[in-house]
Scaffold this motif. Sequence first.
Motif, PDB file in Angstrom:
ATOM      1  N   THR A  34       0.938  -1.247   0.082  1.00  0.00           N
ATOM      2  CA  THR A  34      -0.035   0.066   0.011  1.00  0.00           C
ATOM      3  C   THR A  34       1.165   1.289   0.216  1.00  0.00           C
ATOM      4  N   ILE A  35       0.222   2.425  -0.300  1.00  0.00           N
ATOM      5  CA  ILE A  35       1.000   3.558  -0.232  1.00  0.00           C
ATOM      6  C   ILE A  35       1.680   3.868   1.130  1.00  0.00           C
ATOM      7  N   SER A  36       0.839   3.577   2.363  1.00  0.00           N
ATOM      8  CA  SER A  36       1.076   3.818   3.474  1.00  0.00           C
ATOM      9  C   SER A  36       2.294   2.792   4.040  1.00  0.00           C
ATOM     10  N   LYS A  37       2.469   1.672   3.278  1.00  0.00           N
ATOM     11  CA  LYS A  37       3.583   0.911   3.456  1.00  0.00           C
ATOM     12  C   LYS A  37       4.962   1.586   2.957  1.00  0.00           C
ATOM     13  N   ILE A  38       4.881   1.957   1.768  1.00  0.00           N
ATOM     14  CA  ILE A  38       5.990   2.429   0.978  1.00  0.00           C
ATOM     15  C   ILE A  38       6.266   3.736   1.965  1.00  0.00           C
ATOM     16  N   ARG A  39       5.371   4.338   2.450  1.00  0.00           N
ATOM     17  CA  ARG A  39       5.808   5.718   3.181  1.00  0.00           C
ATOM     18  C   ARG A  39       6.416   5.349   4.600  1.00  0.00           C
ATOM     19  N   PHE A  40       6.023   4.126   5.115  1.00  0.00           N
ATOM     20  CA  PHE A  40       6.782   3.598   6.311  1.00  0.00           C
ATOM     21  C   PHE A  40       8.087   3.154   6.136  1.00  0.00           C
ATOM     22  N   LEU A  41       8.326   2.380   5.055  1.00  0.00           N
ATOM     23  CA  LEU A  41       9.677   2.134   4.676  1.00  0.00           C
ATOM     24  C   LEU A  41      10.525   3.115   4.334  1.00  0.00           C
ATOM     25  N   GLU A  42       9.832   4.229   3.910  1.00  0.00           N
ATOM     26  CA  GLU A  42      10.903   5.314   3.692  1.00  0.00           C
ATOM     27  C   GLU A  42      11.063   6.022   5.028  1.00  0.00           C
ATOM     28  N   SER A  43      10.181   6.167   6.095  1.00  0.00           N
ATOM     29  CA  SER A  43      10.466   6.446   7.163  1.00  0.00           C
ATOM     30  C   SER A  43      11.482   5.705   8.148  1.00  0.00           C
ATOM     31  N   GLU A  44      11.545   4.507   7.643  1.00  0.00           N
ATOM     32  CA  GLU A  44      12.447   3.544   8.426  1.00  0.00           C
ATOM     33  C   GLU A  44      13.773   3.379   7.764  1.00  0.00           C
ATOM     34  N   TYR A  56       6.941  16.761  -3.845  1.00  0.00           N
ATOM     35  CA  TYR A  56       6.210  15.318  -4.179  1.00  0.00           C
ATOM     36  C   TYR A  56       7.576  14.102  -4.449  1.00  0.00           C
ATOM     37  N   ARG A  57       7.306  13.093  -4.149  1.00  0.00           N
ATOM     38  CA  ARG A  57       8.222  12.055  -3.950  1.00  0.00           C
ATOM     39  C   ARG A  57       8.315  11.591  -5.410  1.00  0.00           C
ATOM     40  N   GLN A  58       9.799  11.452  -5.740  1.00  0.00           N
ATOM     41  CA  GLN A  58       9.984  10.983  -7.288  1.00  0.00           C
ATOM     42  C   GLN A  58      10.956   9.937  -7.024  1.00  0.00           C
ATOM     43  N   PHE A  59      10.461   8.474  -7.431  1.00  0.00           N
ATOM     44  CA  PHE A  59      11.176   7.243  -7.379  1.00  0.00           C
ATOM     45  C   PHE A  59      11.920   7.152  -8.482  1.00  0.00           C
ATOM     46  N   SER A  60      13.094   6.406  -8.558  1.00  0.00           N
ATOM     47  CA  SER A  60      13.914   6.106  -9.539  1.00  0.00           C
ATOM     48  C   SER A  60      13.828   4.683  -9.692  1.00  0.00           C
ATOM     49  N   GLY A  61      14.594   4.096 -10.910  1.00  0.00           N
ATOM     50  CA  GLY A  61      14.542   2.950 -11.007  1.00  0.00           C
ATOM     51  C   GLY A  61      15.381   1.944  -9.959  1.00  0.00           C
ATOM     52  N   GLU A  62      16.217   2.452  -9.322  1.00  0.00           N
ATOM     53  CA  GLU A  62      17.089   2.021  -8.127  1.00  0.00           C
ATOM     54  C   GLU A  62      16.127   1.902  -6.832  1.00  0.00           C
ATOM     55  N   ASP A  63      15.366   2.872  -6.588  1.00  0.00           N
ATOM     56  CA  ASP A  63      14.115   2.849  -5.703  1.00  0.00           C
ATOM     57  C   ASP A  63      13.346   2.005  -5.808  1.00  0.00           C
TER      58      ASP A  63
END
Length: 240
Positions: A34-44, A56-63
């Motif tokens: 979920t979006i919340s899961k992705i945000r949580f992984l970022e916060s960790e 706004y978040r901009q995710f790369s291929g590496e991300d």
Amino acid sequence: MTAPHWSRGRGAEDGRWSIGAVLDRLRGEFPDVTISKIRFLESEGLISPARSASGYRQFSGEDLDRLRFVLAAQRDHYLPLKVIKQQLDERDGHGPGEARPLVAVPSGAPETPSVTNKVRLTREDLLSEADIDGGLLAALEQYGIVRPGPAGFYDTDAVELARTASALTEFGIEPRHLRAFRAAADRETGLLQQIVGPMARQRDPDAAARAEDLLREMAGLSVRLHALLIRVGLREGLPR
């Protein structure tokens, strides 16, 4: 099960994506993300996507590769986030091509499935997949070993439970003998839910993701502890 691989700078996919676009790319392989899961992984600190001028978040291929690695490590190897982060931090210190494969937690216990399971199987599907007859399934249900969901469907965990119980019958262990396992599992489940429940009920939008990760880690440790206790008990009970 094959360990997931990730190496710094691999860039399997070029471009920049919003968090919604990343979610769309991941859901085929990880339906529960979920979006919340992705945000949580970022916060960790597991991922660090760039930000646009407007924030706004901009995710790369590496991300995206890194997210796949983290989600696969959790799903397939039940690794806690702190262990996954340690392994990723080690990779951050290596050059491209030097990354080592992810190593599952050495527990001696079977790999533990996800706490969520959305597969829907009919009774006939279960009998076919588990290769058991209706009489055994009826007995397993009678003693609470296999339980259909509210709508009467089963999931893949029910298949594994039925297969395992069927294998134990070869040693003379019948479904009625498994009631002790069911009772112990219910007690352990209740304990874990008491710990995680307050976190899951918080109003923080990331609370559900944090609770799921905590439950995942504690469940994995519980399975490991249970397997070790059984192993030690059997070893101590053998004649010397």
